[in-house]
Scaffold this active site. Sequence first.
Site, mmCIF file in Angstrom:
data_model
loop_
_atom_site.group_PDB
_atom_site.id
_atom_site.type_symbol
_atom_site.label_atom_id
_atom_site.label_comp_id
_atom_site.label_asym_id
_atom_site.label_seq_id
_atom_site.Cartn_x
_atom_site.Cartn_y
_atom_site.Cartn_z
ATOM 1 N N HIS A 1 0.835 -1.206 0.000
ATOM 2 C CA HIS A 1 0.000 0.000 0.000
ATOM 3 C C HIS A 1 0.873 1.261 0.000
ATOM 4 O O HIS A 1 0.726 2.134 -0.868
ATOM 5 C CB HIS A 1 -0.897 -0.030 1.237
ATOM 6 C CG HIS A 1 -1.824 1.138 1.363
ATOM 7 N ND1 HIS A 1 -3.144 1.085 0.992
ATOM 8 C CD2 HIS A 1 -1.622 2.399 1.819
ATOM 9 C CE1 HIS A 1 -3.717 2.261 1.214
ATOM 10 N NE2 HIS A 1 -2.811 3.076 1.714
ATOM 11 N N GLU A 2 1.773 1.360 0.972
ATOM 12 C CA GLU A 2 2.604 2.568 1.084
ATOM 13 C C GLU A 2 3.583 2.678 -0.082
ATOM 14 O O GLU A 2 3.940 3.787 -0.498
ATOM 15 C CB GLU A 2 3.344 2.573 2.421
ATOM 16 C CG GLU A 2 2.445 2.597 3.649
ATOM 17 C CD GLU A 2 1.452 3.745 3.665
ATOM 18 O OE1 GLU A 2 1.701 4.783 3.002
ATOM 19 O OE2 GLU A 2 0.406 3.614 4.332
#
Length: 595
Positions: free
Chosen positions: A388-389
């Site tokens: 995600h990041e």
Amino acid sequence: MKTYKQREEVPVQDTWNLDDIYSSLDLWEKDFSKILESAEKIKSFDGKISDAGSLLKYLKLSEDTGYLYNKVYVYAMLHVDLDTRKTSSQALLDKASQLGQKLSSASSFFMPFLLSLNETTLKGYIEEEEGLKYFEDDLLESFRYKAHVLSKEQEQVLSQLGEALSSPQKTFGMINNADIKFGLVTDEKGSKVELTRGMYSKLIEDENREKRKEAYKAYYEPYLGLQNTIASTLSAAVKNNVLLSKLRNYPSALEKSLFGDNVPNEVYNNLISATKEHIKPLHKYMSVRKERLGLEELRQYDLSVPLVKGVKQEIPYEEAYKTMLASLKPLGAEYQSVLSQFKEKRYIDVRETPGKRSGAYNLGLYGVHPFILLNYQDDLDSLFTLAHESGHAMHSYFSSKHQPQITAGYSIFVAEVASTVNEILLIRYLLKTTEDTEMKKHLLNHFIDGFKGTFFTQVMFAEFEKLVHEKAEKDEPLNVDVFNETYESIYRQYNGEEIILDDEVKYGWSRIPHFYRPFYVYKYATGYASAITIADNILSGEQGALDNYLNFLKSGSSEYPLDLLKSTGVDLTEPETIKHALTIFSDLVEEFAAL
């Protein structure tokens, strides 16, 4: 999983290299002094911009100063986030924040001045001075705000109040990250130890229900103990937002928040209404969860435990990184090549340590590189957080590389698209490559739970925000009882009748940092729905889908967010994207129920 008692124990390779911003505090102080001098120069332009040349000089100085200030502020902020207890880092950040207020005050004259110009005059300046072409879109965009900009004197007062108005957010941040002490839980040796957020994320998924319950109660204990303080802080944040929207002549706080992205109210309201119209599959999933766990009563601390037993994975960070890269192969060689270097170049701070800011984020610093904060726990959730990041970070990297500074920063509205495309590609990859049937069931369950958390929960939060702001706009009181009643009512609507509500449930609002960034959370849901469509189009080999997506990542804020998404085939002004996502969720629940 190794637990680190102090930061010095963490391998250097798993920590940020903040020397990439400043290799010494002396260099930070030099830039700080430069910015102080520039603030005075910026202020001296007040009343002195009278032609195209002086306008260009002001804009160049302002941009150059902004570039330096971002470096100064981010350097201080990242140090604080590594250990929120460290007073020297806090002092550095306070110093940077106060400098930001001086800069804001120094430049507060400019917007009223700009909007006092006749638009024809401004366009004449741009034609006359070649260098102003670079700033043209930004200058003309400013005229959209004409009805919402106050007089020079009023703008100056508001800029001076900036620190006071941001106090509720800062206060909650200190409570939530530095001061809060969770209750006690029982460790593997039978001793009582203080709960940490990292421990909680593991324990709330434990197959032992008593351990889950103990962790749940310990986690909420300080929030209940501080309920009046946090209610006062949130109330102040909401009222400040409402006050600012009134002062700036917006019809509502919601419309003030949507204005910058040029998003119509309908996008926000349709998201909530469409979700509630298609809420039954979520209620069905709650029934499936209750049945699968063999419970007479389903409670909130039963909602995170995996439903497929015996398949819990330990996923070391090294393995997670390799898996992520393999899953993102559909995004092409350039994407993979760049992302593979983030780890070795120390763009990522990996491990949980005492005092470190909780959760995870990416921060893209123009002219340097992205910085990713993790609190990696060697589990499946941490693998997904990494993906995600990294999606955010790649968006920052590509936009900074392919856009000039003025359009490199992408809107928060589209930010969650890149991160969620990565998550969707990761889960699709894992489901496709895993041969073990029980593991596939587990992953399917994880997909559903991730969907619930990133879409349904965020829509629920978005409705809570909307309702409490509407109460403030009607001058209704905001206190613990009002927040509790509002939150509990909405929670019941979204999660259905199967769940029995412990007293802690209604205090859910008290632990959400995003409520101090008004009307932000809905973007998780719109981003998630958009990402499902984009990822499915890429995986299906739809012509142009990958190129369109990579161009989107490289576009920064060169167009309005809704227009950028339209270039990928997603139109959020129509209900199809939301309905497509909800159909996917319904299919997932049916498939899981059939298993």
